[in-house]
Design a protein around this motif. Structure first.
Motif, PDB file in Angstrom:
ATOM      1  N   MET A   1       0.826  -1.206   0.000  1.00 56.23           N
ATOM      2  CA  MET A   1       0.000   0.000   0.000  1.00 56.23           C
ATOM      3  C   MET A   1       0.862   1.259   0.000  1.00 56.23           C
ATOM      4  O   MET A   1       0.532   2.240  -0.673  1.00 56.23           O
ATOM      5  N   ARG A   2       1.944   1.227   0.733  1.00 53.11           N
ATOM      6  CA  ARG A   2       2.835   2.404   0.729  1.00 53.11           C
ATOM      7  C   ARG A   2       3.381   2.630  -0.684  1.00 53.11           C
ATOM      8  O   ARG A   2       3.508   3.774  -1.141  1.00 53.11           O
ATOM      9  N   SER A   3       3.687   1.539  -1.367  1.00 45.61           N
ATOM     10  CA  SER A   3       4.216   1.649  -2.726  1.00 45.61           C
ATOM     11  C   SER A   3       3.171   2.226  -3.679  1.00 45.61           C
ATOM     12  O   SER A   3       3.475   3.080  -4.523  1.00 45.61           O
ATOM     13  N   ILE A   4       1.919   1.753  -3.546  1.00 47.60           N
ATOM     14  CA  ILE A   4       0.842   2.269  -4.404  1.00 47.60           C
ATOM     15  C   ILE A   4       0.657   3.763  -4.167  1.00 47.60           C
ATOM     16  O   ILE A   4       0.552   4.556  -5.116  1.00 47.60           O
ATOM     17  N   LEU A   5       0.624   4.171  -2.902  1.00 45.02           N
ATOM     18  CA  LEU A   5       0.433   5.590  -2.590  1.00 45.02           C
ATOM     19  C   LEU A   5       1.618   6.419  -3.063  1.00 45.02           C
ATOM     20  O   LEU A   5       1.449   7.535  -3.580  1.00 45.02           O
ATOM     21  N   ARG A   6       2.811   5.889  -2.904  1.00 43.93           N
ATOM     22  CA  ARG A   6       4.011   6.605  -3.345  1.00 43.93           C
ATOM     23  C   ARG A   6       3.942   6.886  -4.849  1.00 43.93           C
ATOM     24  O   ARG A   6       4.279   7.977  -5.312  1.00 43.93           O
ATOM     25  N   ARG A   7       3.479   5.887  -5.612  1.00 50.31           N
ATOM     26  CA  ARG A   7       3.413   6.061  -7.065  1.00 50.31           C
ATOM     27  C   ARG A   7       2.372   7.096  -7.483  1.00 50.31           C
ATOM     28  O   ARG A   7       2.423   7.625  -8.584  1.00 50.31           O
ATOM     29  N   VAL A   8       1.389   7.348  -6.595  1.00 44.58           N
ATOM     30  CA  VAL A   8       0.406   8.395  -6.905  1.00 44.58           C
ATOM     31  C   VAL A   8       0.970   9.777  -6.595  1.00 44.58           C
ATOM     32  O   VAL A   8       0.817  10.714  -7.390  1.00 44.58           O
ATOM     33  N   VAL A   9       1.631   9.927  -5.463  1.00 44.97           N
ATOM     34  CA  VAL A   9       1.994  11.277  -5.012  1.00 44.97           C
ATOM     35  C   VAL A   9       3.361  11.751  -5.521  1.00 44.97           C
ATOM     36  O   VAL A   9       3.567  12.956  -5.659  1.00 44.97           O
ATOM     37  N   GLU A  10       4.265  10.829  -5.787  1.00 44.87           N
ATOM     38  CA  GLU A  10       5.597  11.280  -6.243  1.00 44.87           C
ATOM     39  C   GLU A  10       5.538  12.084  -7.545  1.00 44.87           C
ATOM     40  O   GLU A  10       6.225  13.109  -7.654  1.00 44.87           O
ATOM     41  N   PRO A  11       4.725  11.666  -8.520  1.00 44.76           N
ATOM     42  CA  PRO A  11       4.641  12.486  -9.749  1.00 44.76           C
ATOM     43  C   PRO A  11       4.047  13.871  -9.503  1.00 44.76           C
ATOM     44  O   PRO A  11       4.143  14.741 -10.367  1.00 44.76           O
ATOM     45  N   LEU A  12       3.408  14.066  -8.347  1.00 46.30           N
ATOM     46  CA  LEU A  12       2.839  15.377  -8.014  1.00 46.30           C
ATOM     47  C   LEU A  12       3.855  16.254  -7.282  1.00 46.30           C
ATOM     48  O   LEU A  12       3.492  17.276  -6.707  1.00 46.30           O
ATOM     49  N   ALA A  13       5.111  15.824  -7.313  1.00 46.40           N
ATOM     50  CA  ALA A  13       6.232  16.584  -6.734  1.00 46.40           C
ATOM     51  C   ALA A  13       6.262  16.543  -5.209  1.00 46.40           C
ATOM     52  O   ALA A  13       6.835  17.431  -4.576  1.00 46.40           O
ATOM     53  N   PHE A  14       5.628  15.523  -4.637  1.00 50.00           N
ATOM     54  CA  PHE A  14       5.758  15.322  -3.196  1.00 50.00           C
ATOM     55  C   PHE A  14       7.036  14.531  -2.910  1.00 50.00           C
ATOM     56  O   PHE A  14       7.334  13.559  -3.593  1.00 50.00           O
ATOM     57  N   GLU A  15       7.751  14.967  -1.884  1.00 50.92           N
ATOM     58  CA  GLU A  15       8.815  14.140  -1.340  1.00 50.92           C
ATOM     59  C   GLU A  15       8.157  13.163  -0.363  1.00 50.92           C
ATOM     60  O   GLU A  15       7.266  13.554   0.391  1.00 50.92           O
ATOM     61  N   VAL A  16       8.583  11.898  -0.384  1.00 52.14           N
ATOM     62  CA  VAL A  16       7.868  10.860   0.366  1.00 52.14           C
ATOM     63  C   VAL A  16       8.752  10.242   1.443  1.00 52.14           C
ATOM     64  O   VAL A  16       9.908   9.898   1.203  1.00 52.14           O
ATOM     65  N   THR A  17       8.167  10.095   2.640  1.00 48.36           N
ATOM     66  CA  THR A  17       8.769   9.290   3.706  1.00 48.36           C
ATOM     67  C   THR A  17       7.729   8.254   4.114  1.00 48.36           C
ATOM     68  O   THR A  17       6.530   8.549   4.087  1.00 48.36           O
ATOM     69  N   GLU A  18       8.180   7.053   4.444  1.00 46.98           N
ATOM     70  CA  GLU A  18       7.246   5.983   4.794  1.00 46.98           C
ATOM     71  C   GLU A  18       7.434   5.547   6.242  1.00 46.98           C
ATOM     72  O   GLU A  18       8.547   5.560   6.767  1.00 46.98           O
ATOM     73  N   ALA A  19       6.312   5.140   6.852  1.00 46.45           N
ATOM     74  CA  ALA A  19       6.348   4.552   8.193  1.00 46.45           C
ATOM     75  C   ALA A  19       5.396   3.363   8.225  1.00 46.45           C
ATOM     76  O   ALA A  19       4.355   3.379   7.566  1.00 46.45           O
ATOM     77  N   GLY A  20       5.751   2.338   8.997  1.00 41.24           N
ATOM     78  CA  GLY A  20       4.966   1.112   9.025  1.00 41.24           C
ATOM     79  C   GLY A  20       3.866   1.082  10.064  1.00 41.24           C
ATOM     80  O   GLY A  20       3.041   0.171  10.071  1.00 41.24           O
ATOM     81  N   ASP A  21       3.832   2.083  10.940  1.00 40.72           N
ATOM     82  CA  ASP A  21       2.739   2.185  11.919  1.00 40.72           C
ATOM     83  C   ASP A  21       2.779   3.579  12.536  1.00 40.72           C
ATOM     84  O   ASP A  21       3.703   4.373  12.283  1.00 40.72           O
ATOM     85  N   GLY A  22       1.785   3.878  13.370  1.00 42.26           N
ATOM     86  CA  GLY A  22       1.690   5.209  13.946  1.00 42.26           C
ATOM     87  C   GLY A  22       2.866   5.568  14.837  1.00 42.26           C
ATOM     88  O   GLY A  22       3.327   6.708  14.857  1.00 42.26           O
ATOM     89  N   ARG A  23       3.357   4.599  15.578  1.00 41.96           N
ATOM     90  CA  ARG A  23       4.483   4.855  16.495  1.00 41.96           C
ATOM     91  C   ARG A  23       5.727   5.244  15.705  1.00 41.96           C
ATOM     92  O   ARG A  23       6.430   6.196  16.067  1.00 41.96           O
ATOM     93  N   GLU A  24       6.002   4.483  14.642  1.00 41.31           N
ATOM     94  CA  GLU A  24       7.171   4.791  13.810  1.00 41.31           C
ATOM     95  C   GLU A  24       7.022   6.179  13.182  1.00 41.31           C
ATOM     96  O   GLU A  24       7.994   6.939  13.102  1.00 41.31           O
ATOM     97  N   ALA A  25       5.801   6.517  12.779  1.00 37.85           N
ATOM     98  CA  ALA A  25       5.565   7.834  12.185  1.00 37.85           C
ATOM     99  C   ALA A  25       5.810   8.945  13.201  1.00 37.85           C
ATOM    100  O   ALA A  25       6.435   9.977  12.887  1.00 37.85           O
ATOM    101  N   LEU A  26       5.320   8.744  14.428  1.00 36.60           N
ATOM    102  CA  LEU A  26       5.561   9.751  15.472  1.00 36.60           C
ATOM    103  C   LEU A  26       7.055   9.904  15.756  1.00 36.60           C
ATOM    104  O   LEU A  26       7.553  11.016  15.937  1.00 36.60           O
TER     105      LEU A  26
END
Lengths: 153, 127
Positions: free
Chosen positions: B12-37
């Motif tokens: 799912m992270r890969s699918i979302l990345r492929r949508v937003v990267e062409p829109l000039a977003f820089e992407v960081t990924e996290a596997g759960d809420g704790r990692e994101a925080l």
């Protein structure tokens, strides 16, 4: 495509179709099956609420690898990637099926198994949809649960 | 623009990345809420978080609650991207501070439409 008819069948077929077109970029769920390997990879989620149900997806090892490769856009997915791909597909299917059921209910995290998801004799198969993706058969089953959850075989 | 994609599924992270990267977003990924925080506490201040609901360790609802409790993160746009379809849960997430809610499965256009509604992409990218 093969379908076991039930009151939920049309809705489940629509759910599978939506997944095929949105995430798997397939125009439809029809087409010839080229991959005749047995279904030996499965993933399942459990819906718990007024109605308890297991939604499972089964396909061949070859298909599971092809799905992971397509979804991750990598040539050779790792075993973890293959499990993740099947798990996420069944998670999305389960979430959509959950929306058809009376609530409140909760959706488990997906589990993946080598083999197929089996059920006790007291559980009823509600819907069986045999769809095709890129020549691979992918079977989606919904099972109403009595007491116990699914187990791998 | 920087987006933090929070989902326990690499697919799912890969699918979302492929949508937003062409829109000039820089992407960081996290596997759960704790990692994101942890990533945000480490200094990343994303413009947007795309958040799954059902994750191990810390789910998306808890993550939204935690982010909204921090005044220095009040400008971070939060969008749930989830299979959680119950009306009560959607209301709960929005009440906790999520700005938008998108159900899986989605098409790339559905994501882009939401980002446009949030003012994060211009109308020129709409199909």
């Amino acid at each position: 495509m093969t379908v076991l008819d039930s009151p939920m069948t049309d809705d489940v077929v629509a759910i599978v179709e939506e997944l095929w077109t949105s995430f798997l970029e397939a125009d439809d769920m029809f087409g010839p099956v080229v991959d005749t390997d047995p279904d030996d990879r499965s993933a399942a989620v459990t819906i718990s609420g007024p109605v308890n149900m297991v939604v499972s997806l089964s396909t061949s090892e070859q298909a599971a690898i092809a799905l992971a490769s397509f979804l991750l856009q990598v040539e050779v997915p790792s075993p973890a990637d293959v499990s993740d791909a099947l798990g996420e597909l069944v998670n999305v299917l389960g979430g959509s099926v959950k929306s058809l059921l009376p609530g409140p209910s909760s959706l488990s995290l997906p589990v993946t198994v080598n083999g197929t998801v089996t059920h006790s004799a007291s559980e009823t198969a509600d819907t069986v949809v045999e769809a095709v993706w890129s020549g691979h058969r992918v079977t989606v089953v919904t099972h109403t649960l009595s007491q116990e959850g699914p187990s791998g075989s | 623009m920087h987006v933090l994609i929070i989902d326990d599924s690499r697919v799912m992270r890969s699918i979302l990345r492929r949508v937003v990267e062409p829109l000039a977003f820089e992407v960081t990924e996290a596997g759960d809420g704790r990692e994101a925080l942890d990533i945000m506490e480490g200094g990343l201040h994303p413009d947007l978080c795309l958040i799954d609901w059902n994750m191990p360790v810390m789910d998306g609802y808890e993550f939204v609650t935690q982010v909204r409790s921090r005044p220095d993160w009040r400008d971070v746009t939060l969008m749930m991207v989830t299979t959680e379809s119950e009306h009560g849960q959607i209301v709960r997430a929005l009440a906790a501070g999520a700005h938008e809610y998108l159900l899986k499965p989605f098409t790339p256009d559905a994501i882009i439409d939401k980002l446009n509604l949030l003012g994060l992409v211009g109308t020129e990218v709409l199909s």
